[in-house]
Write a protein that holds these residues in place. Structure first.
Motif, PDB file in Angstrom:
ATOM      1  N   THR A 115      32.375  33.933  25.953  1.00  0.00           N
ATOM      2  CA  THR A 115      32.672  34.843  27.056  1.00  0.00           C
ATOM      3  C   THR A 115      32.877  34.040  28.326  1.00  0.00           C
ATOM      4  OG1 THR A 115      30.351  35.099  27.682  1.00  0.00           O
ATOM      5  CG2 THR A 115      31.214  36.666  26.051  1.00  0.00           C
ATOM      6  N   TYR A 116      33.531  34.688  29.319  1.00  0.00           N
ATOM      7  CA  TYR A 116      33.686  34.057  30.627  1.00  0.00           C
ATOM      8  C   TYR A 116      32.311  33.723  31.192  1.00  0.00           C
ATOM      9  CZ  TYR A 116      38.240  36.368  30.463  1.00  0.00           C
ATOM     10  OH  TYR A 116      39.470  36.807  30.091  1.00  0.00           O
ATOM     11  N   HIS A 117      31.408  34.680  31.020  1.00  0.00           N
ATOM     12  CA  HIS A 117      30.056  34.521  31.573  1.00  0.00           C
ATOM     13  C   HIS A 117      29.413  33.235  31.059  1.00  0.00           C
ATOM     14  CE1 HIS A 117      26.442  36.017  33.527  1.00  0.00           C
ATOM     15  NE2 HIS A 117      25.774  35.584  32.473  1.00  0.00           N
ATOM     16  N   TRP A 118      29.529  32.994  29.772  1.00  0.00           N
ATOM     17  CA  TRP A 118      28.933  31.777  29.209  1.00  0.00           C
ATOM     18  C   TRP A 118      29.645  30.534  29.729  1.00  0.00           C
ATOM     19  CZ3 TRP A 118      30.257  27.494  26.469  1.00  0.00           C
ATOM     20  CH2 TRP A 118      29.192  26.705  26.044  1.00  0.00           C
ATOM     21  N   LEU A 119      30.977  30.560  29.769  1.00  0.00           N
ATOM     22  CA  LEU A 119      31.716  29.391  30.254  1.00  0.00           C
ATOM     23  C   LEU A 119      31.344  29.056  31.699  1.00  0.00           C
ATOM     24  CD1 LEU A 119      35.285  30.018  28.798  1.00  0.00           C
ATOM     25  CD2 LEU A 119      33.697  28.213  28.129  1.00  0.00           C
ATOM     26  N   ILE A 120      31.180  30.076  32.514  1.00  0.00           N
ATOM     27  CA  ILE A 120      30.904  29.849  33.933  1.00  0.00           C
ATOM     28  C   ILE A 120      29.431  29.557  34.199  1.00  0.00           C
ATOM     29  CG2 ILE A 120      30.892  30.954  36.214  1.00  0.00           C
ATOM     30  CD1 ILE A 120      33.433  32.439  35.321  1.00  0.00           C
ATOM     31  N   ILE A 126      43.560  20.363  23.162  1.00  0.00           N
ATOM     32  CA  ILE A 126      43.137  21.503  23.978  1.00  0.00           C
ATOM     33  C   ILE A 126      44.054  21.662  25.185  1.00  0.00           C
ATOM     34  CG2 ILE A 126      41.249  22.502  25.339  1.00  0.00           C
ATOM     35  CD1 ILE A 126      40.862  22.537  22.269  1.00  0.00           C
ATOM     36  N   ALA A 127      44.484  20.566  25.782  1.00  0.00           N
ATOM     37  CA  ALA A 127      45.428  20.649  26.901  1.00  0.00           C
ATOM     38  C   ALA A 127      46.714  21.335  26.451  1.00  0.00           C
ATOM     39  CB  ALA A 127      45.724  19.255  27.442  1.00  0.00           C
ATOM     40  N   GLU A 128      47.166  21.013  25.250  1.00  0.00           N
ATOM     41  CA  GLU A 128      48.379  21.652  24.708  1.00  0.00           C
ATOM     42  C   GLU A 128      48.155  23.148  24.493  1.00  0.00           C
ATOM     43  OE1 GLU A 128      50.866  21.378  20.589  1.00  0.00           O
ATOM     44  OE2 GLU A 128      50.257  19.479  21.489  1.00  0.00           O
ATOM     45  N   VAL A 129      47.008  23.518  23.932  1.00  0.00           N
ATOM     46  CA  VAL A 129      46.672  24.927  23.720  1.00  0.00           C
ATOM     47  C   VAL A 129      46.671  25.670  25.058  1.00  0.00           C
ATOM     48  CG1 VAL A 129      44.778  26.494  23.087  1.00  0.00           C
ATOM     49  CG2 VAL A 129      45.365  24.582  21.587  1.00  0.00           C
ATOM     50  N   LEU A 130      46.150  25.025  26.089  1.00  0.00           N
ATOM     51  CA  LEU A 130      46.039  25.642  27.411  1.00  0.00           C
ATOM     52  C   LEU A 130      47.326  25.529  28.229  1.00  0.00           C
ATOM     53  CD1 LEU A 130      42.501  24.294  28.367  1.00  0.00           C
ATOM     54  CD2 LEU A 130      43.083  26.586  27.546  1.00  0.00           C
ATOM     55  N   GLN A 131      48.286  24.790  27.704  1.00  0.00           N
ATOM     56  CA  GLN A 131      49.541  24.526  28.404  1.00  0.00           C
ATOM     57  C   GLN A 131      49.294  23.827  29.737  1.00  0.00           C
ATOM     58  OE1 GLN A 131      51.249  28.489  28.358  1.00  0.00           O
ATOM     59  NE2 GLN A 131      52.316  28.049  26.441  1.00  0.00           N
ATOM     60  N   LEU A 132      48.419  22.808  29.676  1.00  0.00           N
ATOM     61  CA  LEU A 132      48.111  21.957  30.820  1.00  0.00           C
ATOM     62  C   LEU A 132      48.436  20.520  30.444  1.00  0.00           C
ATOM     63  CD1 LEU A 132      44.487  23.193  31.693  1.00  0.00           C
ATOM     64  CD2 LEU A 132      46.585  23.823  32.877  1.00  0.00           C
ATOM     65  N   SER A 133      48.567  19.667  31.451  1.00  0.00           N
ATOM     66  CA  SER A 133      48.679  18.243  31.136  1.00  0.00           C
ATOM     67  C   SER A 133      47.294  17.758  30.700  1.00  0.00           C
ATOM     68  CB  SER A 133      49.153  17.460  32.358  1.00  0.00           C
ATOM     69  OG  SER A 133      48.150  17.446  33.350  1.00  0.00           O
ATOM     70  N   ARG A 134      47.263  16.680  29.918  1.00  0.00           N
ATOM     71  CA  ARG A 134      45.974  16.151  29.487  1.00  0.00           C
ATOM     72  C   ARG A 134      45.180  15.680  30.699  1.00  0.00           C
ATOM     73  NH1 ARG A 134      42.834  12.459  29.277  1.00  0.00           N
ATOM     74  NH2 ARG A 134      44.284  10.922  30.075  1.00  0.00           N
ATOM     75  N   SER A 135      45.869  15.131  31.684  1.00  0.00           N
ATOM     76  CA  SER A 135      45.216  14.669  32.912  1.00  0.00           C
ATOM     77  C   SER A 135      44.553  15.833  33.657  1.00  0.00           C
ATOM     78  CB  SER A 135      46.250  13.988  33.807  1.00  0.00           C
ATOM     79  OG  SER A 135      45.687  13.665  35.041  1.00  0.00           O
ATOM     80  N   ASN A 136      45.257  16.937  33.776  1.00  0.00           N
ATOM     81  CA  ASN A 136      44.711  18.111  34.454  1.00  0.00           C
ATOM     82  C   ASN A 136      43.490  18.627  33.696  1.00  0.00           C
ATOM     83  OD1 ASN A 136      44.270  20.460  35.875  1.00  0.00           O
ATOM     84  ND2 ASN A 136      46.355  21.206  35.706  1.00  0.00           N
ATOM     85  N   TYR A 137      43.604  18.711  32.358  1.00  0.00           N
ATOM     86  CA  TYR A 137      42.473  19.175  31.554  1.00  0.00           C
ATOM     87  C   TYR A 137      41.281  18.222  31.705  1.00  0.00           C
ATOM     88  CZ  TYR A 137      39.509  20.439  27.702  1.00  0.00           C
ATOM     89  OH  TYR A 137      38.407  20.799  26.961  1.00  0.00           O
ATOM     90  N   SER A 138      41.557  16.934  31.727  1.00  0.00           N
ATOM     91  CA  SER A 138      40.491  15.937  31.882  1.00  0.00           C
ATOM     92  C   SER A 138      39.734  16.139  33.193  1.00  0.00           C
ATOM     93  CB  SER A 138      41.096  14.531  31.841  1.00  0.00           C
ATOM     94  OG  SER A 138      40.114  13.561  32.105  1.00  0.00           O
ATOM     95  N   GLN A 139      40.456  16.491  34.259  1.00  0.00           N
ATOM     96  CA  GLN A 139      39.815  16.724  35.558  1.00  0.00           C
ATOM     97  C   GLN A 139      38.854  17.914  35.507  1.00  0.00           C
ATOM     98  OE1 GLN A 139      40.007  14.663  38.344  1.00  0.00           O
ATOM     99  NE2 GLN A 139      40.894  13.406  36.723  1.00  0.00           N
ATOM    100  N   SER A 170      41.281  27.499  36.156  1.00  0.00           N
ATOM    101  CA  SER A 170      41.812  28.767  36.669  1.00  0.00           C
ATOM    102  C   SER A 170      41.307  29.916  35.791  1.00  0.00           C
ATOM    103  CB  SER A 170      43.339  28.745  36.637  1.00  0.00           C
ATOM    104  OG  SER A 170      43.791  28.751  35.290  1.00  0.00           O
ATOM    105  N   PHE A 171      41.470  31.124  36.282  1.00  0.00           N
ATOM    106  CA  PHE A 171      41.105  32.309  35.495  1.00  0.00           C
ATOM    107  C   PHE A 171      41.862  32.302  34.168  1.00  0.00           C
ATOM    108  CE2 PHE A 171      42.060  36.628  34.133  1.00  0.00           C
ATOM    109  CZ  PHE A 171      40.781  37.131  33.960  1.00  0.00           C
ATOM    110  N   HIS A 172      43.154  31.976  34.236  1.00  0.00           N
ATOM    111  CA  HIS A 172      43.995  31.938  33.033  1.00  0.00           C
ATOM    112  C   HIS A 172      43.449  30.913  32.021  1.00  0.00           C
ATOM    113  CE1 HIS A 172      47.671  32.387  30.721  1.00  0.00           C
ATOM    114  NE2 HIS A 172      47.826  31.087  30.728  1.00  0.00           N
ATOM    115  N   THR A 173      43.060  29.760  32.515  1.00  0.00           N
ATOM    116  CA  THR A 173      42.504  28.713  31.648  1.00  0.00           C
ATOM    117  C   THR A 173      41.177  29.163  31.043  1.00  0.00           C
ATOM    118  OG1 THR A 173      43.609  26.959  32.889  1.00  0.00           O
ATOM    119  CG2 THR A 173      41.664  26.325  31.601  1.00  0.00           C
ATOM    120  N   LEU A 174      40.310  29.775  31.850  1.00  0.00           N
ATOM    121  CA  LEU A 174      39.032  30.286  31.332  1.00  0.00           C
ATOM    122  C   LEU A 174      39.270  31.340  30.253  1.00  0.00           C
ATOM    123  CD1 LEU A 174      36.811  30.612  34.507  1.00  0.00           C
ATOM    124  CD2 LEU A 174      36.420  29.106  32.547  1.00  0.00           C
TER     125      LEU A 174
END
Length: 117
Positions: free
Chosen positions: A64-69, A28-41, A50-54
């Motif tokens: 939906t964003y609404h459900w995630l948030i 999932i970190a790769e899909v989101l283009q984040l480090s695994r550490s950042n995704y873990s946090q 971030s909005f982009h990650t959501l």
């Protein structure tokens, strides 16, 4: 009064989605283009996504964003989920179609070369 968003609740929802789909944090970190550490946090609730990650998570899981948030399904949630799935299916179909057209173009070029000889 404005609702206070809990980083921990958002992180738990995101973690639950990943776990229910049997996916690793690394994937999932790769899909989101984040480090695994950042995704873990994010999953641990130590930072807000971030909005982009959501946006990427919502599209990836068909939520939906609404459900995630907020963790509450809106009345139109099913429509959004279906629309997201249709968009993903269309994107995949277009990629396959493009690959088929490219292959056809290569075969036509080969035929031109053979007929020119």
């Amino acid at each position: 009064m404005q609702e206070i968003l809990s980083k921990k609740d958002i992180g738990e929802r995101i973690k639950d989605l990943r776990a229910k789909n049997g996916l690793s944090q690394s994937l999932i970190a790769e899909v989101l283009q984040l480090s695994r550490s950042n995704y873990s946090q994010i999953e641990l609730g130590n930072q807000y996504p971030s909005f982009h990650t959501l946006h990427k998570l919502a599209r990836y899981y068909g939520k939906t964003y609404h459900w995630l948030i907020h963790g509450i399904e809106e009345e139109n949630e099913d429509r959004f989920g279906m629309a997201n799935q249709l968009i993903l299916d269309l994107e995949n179909t277009l990629k396959q179609f493009s690959a088929t057209v490219d292959k056809l173009a290569e075969e036509l070029d080969l035929l031109k070369v053979k007929s020119a000889k």
